[in-house]
Design a protein around this motif. Structure first.
Motif, PDB file in Angstrom:
ATOM      1  N   GLY A 105      20.621  20.195   9.953  1.00  0.00           N
ATOM      2  CA  GLY A 105      20.533  21.629  10.187  1.00  0.00           C
ATOM      3  C   GLY A 105      21.381  22.112  11.309  1.00  0.00           C
ATOM      4  N   GLY A 106      22.439  21.430  11.673  1.00  0.00           N
ATOM      5  CA  GLY A 106      23.293  21.917  12.736  1.00  0.00           C
ATOM      6  C   GLY A 106      22.881  21.315  14.055  1.00  0.00           C
ATOM      7  N   ASP A 107      23.445  21.852  15.128  1.00  0.00           N
ATOM      8  CA  ASP A 107      23.165  21.296  16.439  1.00  0.00           C
ATOM      9  C   ASP A 107      21.795  21.718  16.922  1.00  0.00           C
ATOM     10  N   ARG A 108      21.374  21.045  17.993  1.00  0.00           N
ATOM     11  CA  ARG A 108      20.048  21.309  18.534  1.00  0.00           C
ATOM     12  C   ARG A 108      19.972  22.703  19.141  1.00  0.00           C
ATOM     13  N   TRP A 109      21.129  23.219  19.625  1.00  0.00           N
ATOM     14  CA  TRP A 109      21.141  24.540  20.252  1.00  0.00           C
ATOM     15  C   TRP A 109      20.737  25.629  19.269  1.00  0.00           C
ATOM     16  N   SER A 110      21.318  25.616  18.091  1.00  0.00           N
ATOM     17  CA  SER A 110      20.995  26.655  17.107  1.00  0.00           C
ATOM     18  C   SER A 110      19.543  26.549  16.667  1.00  0.00           C
ATOM     19  N   GLY A 111      19.020  25.327  16.560  1.00  0.00           N
ATOM     20  CA  GLY A 111      17.614  25.176  16.192  1.00  0.00           C
ATOM     21  C   GLY A 111      16.692  25.754  17.248  1.00  0.00           C
ATOM     22  N   ARG A 112      17.000  25.498  18.513  1.00  0.00           N
ATOM     23  CA  ARG A 112      16.192  26.057  19.595  1.00  0.00           C
ATOM     24  C   ARG A 112      16.269  27.586  19.607  1.00  0.00           C
ATOM     25  N   VAL A 113      17.449  28.110  19.385  1.00  0.00           N
ATOM     26  CA  VAL A 113      17.622  29.558  19.364  1.00  0.00           C
ATOM     27  C   VAL A 113      16.776  30.186  18.263  1.00  0.00           C
ATOM     28  N   ARG A 114      16.767  29.574  17.097  1.00  0.00           N
ATOM     29  CA  ARG A 114      15.961  30.120  15.994  1.00  0.00           C
ATOM     30  C   ARG A 114      14.481  30.070  16.335  1.00  0.00           C
ATOM     31  N   GLN A 115      14.038  28.993  16.981  1.00  0.00           N
ATOM     32  CA  GLN A 115      12.636  28.914  17.376  1.00  0.00           C
ATOM     33  C   GLN A 115      12.279  29.991  18.402  1.00  0.00           C
ATOM     34  N   LEU A 116      13.171  30.196  19.379  1.00  0.00           N
ATOM     35  CA  LEU A 116      12.917  31.229  20.385  1.00  0.00           C
ATOM     36  C   LEU A 116      12.883  32.616  19.749  1.00  0.00           C
ATOM     37  N   MET A 117      13.738  32.827  18.772  1.00  0.00           N
ATOM     38  CA  MET A 117      13.743  34.132  18.114  1.00  0.00           C
ATOM     39  C   MET A 117      12.462  34.364  17.331  1.00  0.00           C
ATOM     40  N   VAL A 118      11.952  33.334  16.695  1.00  0.00           N
ATOM     41  CA  VAL A 118      10.682  33.481  15.972  1.00  0.00           C
ATOM     42  C   VAL A 118       9.551  33.763  16.953  1.00  0.00           C
ATOM     43  N   ILE A 119       9.559  33.070  18.090  1.00  0.00           N
ATOM     44  CA  ILE A 119       8.545  33.346  19.113  1.00  0.00           C
ATOM     45  C   ILE A 119       8.640  34.801  19.573  1.00  0.00           C
ATOM     46  N   GLY A 120       9.874  35.277  19.791  1.00  0.00           N
ATOM     47  CA  GLY A 120      10.051  36.673  20.185  1.00  0.00           C
ATOM     48  C   GLY A 120       9.585  37.645  19.120  1.00  0.00           C
ATOM     49  N   GLU A 121       9.843  37.319  17.866  1.00  0.00           N
ATOM     50  CA  GLU A 121       9.404  38.197  16.778  1.00  0.00           C
ATOM     51  C   GLU A 121       7.883  38.280  16.728  1.00  0.00           C
ATOM     52  N   ILE A 122       7.221  37.150  16.871  1.00  0.00           N
ATOM     53  CA  ILE A 122       5.758  37.152  16.818  1.00  0.00           C
ATOM     54  C   ILE A 122       5.190  37.917  18.002  1.00  0.00           C
ATOM     55  N   GLY A 127       7.224  45.388  11.752  1.00  0.00           N
ATOM     56  CA  GLY A 127       7.476  44.296  12.693  1.00  0.00           C
ATOM     57  C   GLY A 127       6.713  43.038  12.343  1.00  0.00           C
ATOM     58  N   ALA A 128       5.447  43.194  11.923  1.00  0.00           N
ATOM     59  CA  ALA A 128       4.660  42.017  11.552  1.00  0.00           C
ATOM     60  C   ALA A 128       5.246  41.322  10.322  1.00  0.00           C
ATOM     61  N   LEU A 129       5.655  42.127   9.338  1.00  0.00           N
ATOM     62  CA  LEU A 129       6.246  41.526   8.147  1.00  0.00           C
ATOM     63  C   LEU A 129       7.562  40.827   8.469  1.00  0.00           C
ATOM     64  N   LEU A 130       8.365  41.423   9.343  1.00  0.00           N
ATOM     65  CA  LEU A 130       9.610  40.773   9.743  1.00  0.00           C
ATOM     66  C   LEU A 130       9.335  39.455  10.455  1.00  0.00           C
ATOM     67  N   ALA A 131       8.315  39.444  11.312  1.00  0.00           N
ATOM     68  CA  ALA A 131       7.962  38.200  11.999  1.00  0.00           C
ATOM     69  C   ALA A 131       7.496  37.142  11.007  1.00  0.00           C
ATOM     70  N   VAL A 132       6.711  37.564  10.019  1.00  0.00           N
ATOM     71  CA  VAL A 132       6.245  36.613   9.002  1.00  0.00           C
ATOM     72  C   VAL A 132       7.421  36.069   8.196  1.00  0.00           C
ATOM     73  N   PHE A 133       8.325  36.959   7.792  1.00  0.00           N
ATOM     74  CA  PHE A 133       9.498  36.504   7.045  1.00  0.00           C
ATOM     75  C   PHE A 133      10.370  35.585   7.894  1.00  0.00           C
ATOM     76  N   GLY A 134      10.478  35.922   9.186  1.00  0.00           N
ATOM     77  CA  GLY A 134      11.274  35.066  10.060  1.00  0.00           C
ATOM     78  C   GLY A 134      10.684  33.675  10.184  1.00  0.00           C
ATOM     79  N   LEU A 135       9.364  33.591  10.354  1.00  0.00           N
ATOM     80  CA  LEU A 135       8.732  32.271  10.444  1.00  0.00           C
ATOM     81  C   LEU A 135       8.838  31.529   9.122  1.00  0.00           C
ATOM     82  N   TYR A 136       8.651  32.266   8.029  1.00  0.00           N
ATOM     83  CA  TYR A 136       8.774  31.635   6.717  1.00  0.00           C
ATOM     84  C   TYR A 136      10.181  31.064   6.526  1.00  0.00           C
ATOM     85  N   GLY A 137      11.192  31.844   6.896  1.00  0.00           N
ATOM     86  CA  GLY A 137      12.563  31.360   6.749  1.00  0.00           C
ATOM     87  C   GLY A 137      12.843  30.150   7.627  1.00  0.00           C
ATOM     88  N   LEU A 138      12.324  30.191   8.866  1.00  0.00           N
ATOM     89  CA  LEU A 138      12.562  29.067   9.769  1.00  0.00           C
ATOM     90  C   LEU A 138      11.909  27.793   9.245  1.00  0.00           C
TER      91      LEU A 138
END
Length: 618
Positions: free
Chosen positions: A217-234, A504-515
Motif C-alpha cells: 500500500g505504498g510507504d508508511r508515511w501515506s498510510g499514517r497520513v490516511r489514518q490521521l485524516m480518518v481520525i480528524g474526520e471522526i 460530516g458523519a457520513l463522510l467520516a463513515v465513508f472515509g473509514l470504510y475506504g481506509l
C-alpha cells in the motif's frame, strides 16, 4: 409600501416633553478619519451637558449609545452565520480529507509510473501539470454538479427560512458566490495535487517497481497520513453532532418555556384608528363598539385589546418607584408598561395569580389601579403587593400614583429565552390623556375563537370597518405565529447544522470504510499467512475491527476536546449551551454504531480470504 413625510420638530406636541421622547432614531455619518469611539465620546459630553441644564429630566440619562448601522441591521444573526460557516468549513475539511486519502491511494498505485517518468527525464513541472489537468477535469465536473445542487438547495431552503433573518431577499447564488466556489475548488485541487507529490518524487524508480510488484500500500508515511485524516474526520463528525445536540436541546427547552399566555386559538391584529379619537373616553367608546360586534360573532370566546402584544418586538418602558421605599431618582428601575382592556387577560390566556382583574368600573373618574407581574411583586413588593402603590412616570406632568389590585403570571414579552420582565398593566379607560396618540397608532386586538384563528381575518376586517371605516389594519395573524417566529431562527439554524452534521458523519463513515477496505486489499498476503498458521475467521474479523475501533476512539477523544472548546462559543447562540452527559453518550453511541458498520463489511470480507488464493497471488 413606504411613505416618507418631513420631520417638523416644532409641530411635535412632545417636543418639550424631554422625558417622554424616546421614539426617534438618529443617523449620522462620521467624518473622514473619525472613529465611532470619538463620536461616542462627543455625544456623551453633550448628554452630560444637557443633564446639567435639565437635572430632573436627564437624571437617568448618562450617555448616548452609538451603534454601527450594519450591526443594527444584522444584529445577532452575524453569530448565527458564523456558526453555519464554521459547520460548512468542518464539512469541507472532512470532504477534502476523504479526497486526499483517495488521491494518496491513487498516487501510490501510480508510483512506479510517475517515478519512471522522472527517471527518463520528465521534470517536476511536467508531473504537476499532468496531475493538475487530471484533477481539474474531475473538479470541474464535481463543481458543476455542486453548483446545480447548491442553487436547488437555496431554492428549497429559502421558503423555510424565517422572515426575521435580515437581508433574506438578497440570498442567491450570484457571480460572487460562483467566484468564491471556484477559488475554493482551485485551492482544493492544488492541495490534492501537490500534497502527495513529494512522497512520489522521493522514491527511486527501482524501489517503486518493487513496491508495485509486491502489491503493498505504498510507504508508511501515506498510510499514517490516511489514518490521521480518518481520525480528524471522526473528530469533526463528533463535533458537528454534539453541536447539533446542543442546539436541539436549546430549541426543545424553548418549546417547553411557558410564555405566560396560551397562544393557541388566539387571533391577533394590530390596528390604527383616525385622529378623531382625541380623549381616553373616545378610545374607550371605539373599543366598546368594536368589542361588542366581535363578541357577537359565532365561535368568539373572548375579546381584548392591549397597547403592545407579547413577542411583537415592541417595548415601552417607564421608570417606577414603590411608595414608601427610599430610592434615588437616577437609580429607579424600569417596567414594561401595557394598557389593556378588561377582557384582555382571559382572551390571551394569562392567569391571574392574586387579587382581581380590571372591570368596566375602572374608569377615568375612579382611583387609578394597576396589575403587576409576579416577577415585580416578588422582587420589589415582597409578595405583599395588594393595596400597595407605585409611582410611574408615564406622562409629561411627572410621576403619578397607581394602586395595585392584582398580580398576573409572568409573560415573556421580549423573547422566549429572556428572563421574565417587570410588567405593569393599567386599564384602558385610565390611560393618561397625553398618551392617547400612541394608543391610536398601536392597538393589538386579541380574539379567542373556537375555530381556526387564521381564518378569522375576513370577519375581523368586516367588523372593524363597520365600527369605523377609516380604521386601518397593519398586520394580522395568530399568537402562535409570534411564538413560531420567536423559535424560527433557532429551528432554521438547527436544521442547517443537522444537515451538515449528517453529511460530516457520513463522510467520516465513508472515509473509514475506504481506509479499512484499502488496508484489507493491501494486506491479503499477511492475512493469508495468518490464516495458514492457524488464525480463524473470528480472529481476523476481530483484528480488523480492533484496529478500526482504535482509530474511532482516537477521533472521538479528539472531537470531545474540540467540543469542550467550541462549547464556550455556543453560549453566544443559546443559553446554557452545555453538552449534557445523556446527549454526549447518545451522540457518541450513534457515531460508534456508524463507524462499526463502516468497518464491519471490510472486516467480514477479510475474514473470508482464502489462504491458498492469497499466497498463490503472491
Amino acid at each position: 409600501m413606504d411613505v416618507f413625510v418631513p420631520l417638523v420638530p416644532d409641530r411635535d406636541p412632545y417636543r418639550y416633553v424631554r422625558n417622554s421622547v424616546n421614539n426617534l432614531r438618529l443617523f449620522g455619518r462620521l467624518n473622514p478619519g473619525a472613529g465611532r469611539d470619538q463620536a461616542q465620546a462627543e455625544l456623551t459630553a453633550i448628554c452630560r451637558s444637557l443633564r446639567q441644564q435639565f437635572p430632573v429630566e436627564y437624571a437617568r440619562k448618562d450617555a448616548v449609545r452609538t451603534v454601527a448601522l450594519h450591526e443594527a441591521l444584522i444584529g445577532d444573526y452575524r453569530q448565527s452565520m458564523l456558526l453555519l460557516l464554521g459547520a460548512v468549513l468542518v464539512v469541507l475539511s472532512t470532504a477534502l480529507a476523504n479526497l486526499l486519502s483517495l488521491v494518496l491511494v491513487r498516487v501510490n498505485g501510480r508510483r512506479a509510473e510517475l517515478s519512471i517518468r522522472v527517471t527518463i527525464g520528465a521534470s517536476r513541472l511536467h508531473l504537476v501539470r499532468q496531475l493538475m489537468v487530471e484533477s481539474l477535469l474531475l473538479a470541474l465536473i464535481g463543481s458543476s454538479l455542486a453548483w446545480l445542487l447548491g442553487t436547488w438547495a437555496i431554492t428549497v431552503a429559502l421558503p423555510w427560512a424565517p422572515s426575521s433573518i435580515p437581508r433574506l431577499a438578497e440570498v442567491r447564488a450570484d457571480g460572487r458566490v460562483l467566484g468564491f466556489a471556484a477559488l475554493i475548488a482551485i485551492a482544493a485541487v492544488a492541495l490534492l495535487t501537490l500534497a502527495p507529490l513529494g512522497a512520489v518524487l522521493g522514491t527511486k524508480a527501482g524501489d517503486a517497481l518493487r513496491l508495485a510488484s509486491r502489491g503493498t500500500g505504498g510507504d508508511r508515511w501515506s498510510g499514517r497520513v490516511r489514518q490521521l485524516m480518518v481520525i480528524g474526520e471522526i473528530s469533526a463528525a463528533l463535533l458537528l453532532l454534539l453541536t447539533t445536540a446542543v442546539l436541539l436541546d436549546n430549541v426543545l427547552r424553548l418549546q417547553d418555556v411557558k410564555p405566560g399566555f396560551s397562544p393557541d386559538s388566539v387571533f391577533q391584529a394590530r390596528i390604527s384608528i383616525p385622529p378623531v379619537y382625541q380623549t381616553p373616553d373616545d378610545v374607550a367608546r371605539f373599543y366598546d363598539r368594536l368589542s361588542e360586534r366581535l363578541a357577537n360573532l359565532p365561535g368568539v370566546r373572548g375579546v381584548g385589546v392591549t397597547s403592545i402584544a407579547p413577542l411583537s418586538g415592541l417595548l415601552r418602558t417607564v421608570p417606577f418607584k414603590v411608595e414608601g421605599e427610599a430610592q434615588q431618582e437616577r437609580d429607579l428601575p424600569n417596567v414594561n408598561l401595557r394598557v389593556i382592556s378588561p377582557g384582555y387577560l382571559s382572551a390571551i390566556g394569562t392567569r391571574l395569580v392574586n387579587g382581581r382583574s380590571f372591570s368596566e368600573a375602572d374608569r377615568a373618574d375612579t382611583p387609578p389601579v394597576a396589575l403587576v407581574s409576579a416577577a415585580l411583586a416578588g422582587q420589589f413588593l415582597h409578595q405583599a403587593p395588594l393595596g400597595r402603590r407605585l409611582w410611574i412616570n408615564d406622562n409629561s406632568q411627572g410621576p403619578r400614583p397607581i394602586e395595585i389590585v392584582g398580580v398576573v403570571e409572568d409573560v415573556r414579552q421580549a423573547a422566549l429565552d429572556a428572563p421574565p420582565a417587570l410588567d405593569v398593566y393599567i386599564p384602558l379607560r385610565q390611560i393618561y390623556p397625553g398618551n392617547v396618540r400612541d394608543l391610536r397608532d398601536y392597538q393589538f386586538w386579541m380574539i379567542r375563537t373556537g375555530t381556526a384563528p387564521a381564518s378569522f381575518r375576513a370577519a375581523f376586517v368586516t367588523q372593524l370597518l363597520a365600527a369605523d371605516h377609516d380604521a386601518a389594519i397593519s398586520s394580522a395573524g395568530t399568537m402562535r405565529d409570534y411564538v413560531e417566529a420567536a423559535l424560527g431562527p433557532r429551528r432554521f439554524n438547527l436544521g442547517l447544522v443537522s444537515a451538515f452534521s449528517l453529511t460530516g458523519a457520513l463522510l467520516a463513515v465513508f472515509g473509514l470504510y475506504g481506509l479499512v477496505s484499502y488496508a484489507v486489499s493491501q494486506r491479503q498476503r499477511e492475512i493469508g499467512l495468518r490464516m495458514a498458521i492457524g488464525a480463524t475467521e473470528r480472529d481476523i474479523h476481530r483484528m480488523i475491527l480492533r484496529q478500526a475501533a482504535l482509530l474511532a476512539l482516537a477521533g472521538i477523544l479528539l472531537g470531545g476536546c474540540f467540543a469542550a472548546i467550541v462549547q464556550r462559543a455556543l453560549s453566544r447562540f443559546a443559553q446554557d449551551a452545555s453538552i449534557h452527559l445523556p446527549s454526549a453518550i447518545a451522540t457518541t453511541a450513534l457515531l460508534l454504531a456508524l463507524v462499526t458498520l463502516a468497518a464491519w463489511l471490510p472486516a467480514r470480507r477479510a475474514a473470508r480470504i482464502s489462504p491458498t488464493l492469497a499466497l498463490r497471488g503472491e
